[in-house]
Scaffold this active site. Structure first.
Site, PDB file in Angstrom:
ATOM      1  N   SER A  40      36.703  22.413  -5.773  1.00 13.12           N
ATOM      2  CA  SER A  40      36.671  23.392  -4.692  1.00 13.12           C
ATOM      3  C   SER A  40      37.198  22.774  -3.384  1.00 13.12           C
ATOM      4  O   SER A  40      38.338  22.327  -3.346  1.00 13.12           O
ATOM      5  CB  SER A  40      35.258  23.955  -4.548  1.00 13.12           C
ATOM      6  OG  SER A  40      35.264  25.192  -3.863  1.00 13.12           O
ATOM      7  N   GLU A  94      25.890  23.946  11.419  1.00 11.09           N
ATOM      8  CA  GLU A  94      26.493  24.655  12.555  1.00 11.09           C
ATOM      9  C   GLU A  94      28.007  24.492  12.581  1.00 11.09           C
ATOM     10  O   GLU A  94      28.755  25.464  12.743  1.00 11.09           O
ATOM     11  CB  GLU A  94      25.889  24.129  13.867  1.00 11.09           C
ATOM     12  CG  GLU A  94      26.410  24.832  15.099  1.00 11.09           C
ATOM     13  CD  GLU A  94      25.795  24.294  16.395  1.00 11.09           C
ATOM     14  OE1 GLU A  94      26.191  24.776  17.470  1.00 11.09           O
ATOM     15  OE2 GLU A  94      24.936  23.386  16.323  1.00 11.09           O
ATOM     16  N   HIS A 114      32.484  29.046 -11.254  1.00  9.35           N
ATOM     17  CA  HIS A 114      33.112  28.149 -10.283  1.00  9.35           C
ATOM     18  C   HIS A 114      32.576  26.716 -10.384  1.00  9.35           C
ATOM     19  O   HIS A 114      33.319  25.761 -10.213  1.00  9.35           O
ATOM     20  CB  HIS A 114      32.886  28.703  -8.874  1.00  9.35           C
ATOM     21  CG  HIS A 114      33.552  27.910  -7.796  1.00  9.35           C
ATOM     22  ND1 HIS A 114      34.896  27.612  -7.822  1.00  9.35           N
ATOM     23  CD2 HIS A 114      33.062  27.353  -6.643  1.00  9.35           C
ATOM     24  CE1 HIS A 114      35.207  26.908  -6.728  1.00  9.35           C
ATOM     25  NE2 HIS A 114      34.113  26.734  -6.024  1.00  9.35           N
TER      26      HIS A 114
END
Length: 254
Positions: free
Chosen positions: A84, A175, A234
């Site tokens: 990925s 964040e 996946h």
């Protein structure tokens, strides 16, 4: 940036890179299998696992992080395996530093642009009340309100860290990853390519690689092949580890 990594085994180097929200722990089991034939480097990419955090998060800096690791370790050339986001790092690395890459394994990702699609994962992270959390079971119960899939919750909760003072926090830099998630979806661009031997391993139940991607894959990786693992989504390495390890070893070993 000095990335956190661990090594297993001996032989030619094999650098393994995880996907977004993941860490080197995700590849520990298969790393042990590969370590019978290679010196395996299980890497935490920046803002993940136990690697340092940074406000800068894109493929250019992640590539240079890995180049720095190789230089520090005296590695002139390595095999790469990336899943990925880690596969995107590996692809960018191979096209920018082709002389440092022997063979390339890319798991369930193509060199194309992917629009942001991790909204539910972020909701899962934000559903956990870290300030008042008592234990991991409570975190799983809170996350179950927004993510029903137990396996996905367990994957996310691998990032939950208990601090020395007893409080909980996330290992990854949530964040910054959330603010830069557009960068994670970026594809390869321009007249770049990697001529070395490459294999793309797709999950049969995943939509990350499809038949229309073949032309683009061949453009950037002219010596590549695409293989599908039937029944895998996946997270091919978690769902079909034996099939994946067999494919990888057949490809990497002479």
């Amino acid at each position: 940036m000095k990335l956190n990594f661990r090594t297993l085994g001996s032989g030619d180097p094999l650098i393994i890179m995880h996907g977004v929200f993941g860490s080197s722990d995700n590849w520990q089991t298969l790393g042990k299998v590969f370590s019978e034939s290679f010196k395996v480097y299980l890497v935490d990419l920046r803002n993940h696992g136990n690697s340092p955090h940074s406000d800068t998060f894109n493929y250019d800096v992640m590539v240079e992080d890995v180049a720095e690791l190789m230089n520090d370790q005296g590695i002139t050339k390595a095999n790469f395996l990336g899943h990925s986001m880690g596969g995107k790092v590996a692809m960018h690395f191979a096209t920018q530093h082709s002389h440092m890459v022997d063979r390339l394994v890319v798991v369930d990702i193509a060199p194309k642009h992917y629009p942001p699609h991790h909204q539910q994962i972020f909701k899962g992270f934000h559903s956990v009340d870290l300030a008042n959390l008592k234990n991991r079971k409570e975190a799983d119960e809170q996350m179950a309100e927004v993510i029903s899939n137990f396996g996905v919750r367990q994957f996310i909760l691998k990032n939950l860290d208990r601090r020395k003072d007893g409080s909980f926090g996330w290992k990854l830099n949530l964040e910054v990853i959330e603010s830069a998630v557009e960068n994670v979806g970026e594809g390869l661009e321009g007249e770049v390519s990697f001529a070395g031997k490459t294999i793309f391993i797709a999950g049969g139940k995943s939509d990350y690689i499809n038949s229309s991607d073949k032309e683009l894959i061949q453009k950037y990786f002219p010596s590549s092949q695409i293989v599908t693992v039937d029944g895998a989504g996946h997270w091919v390495h978690a769902e079909k580890p034996q099939q994946l390890s067999d494919l990888v070893l057949d490809f990497l070993l002479p």
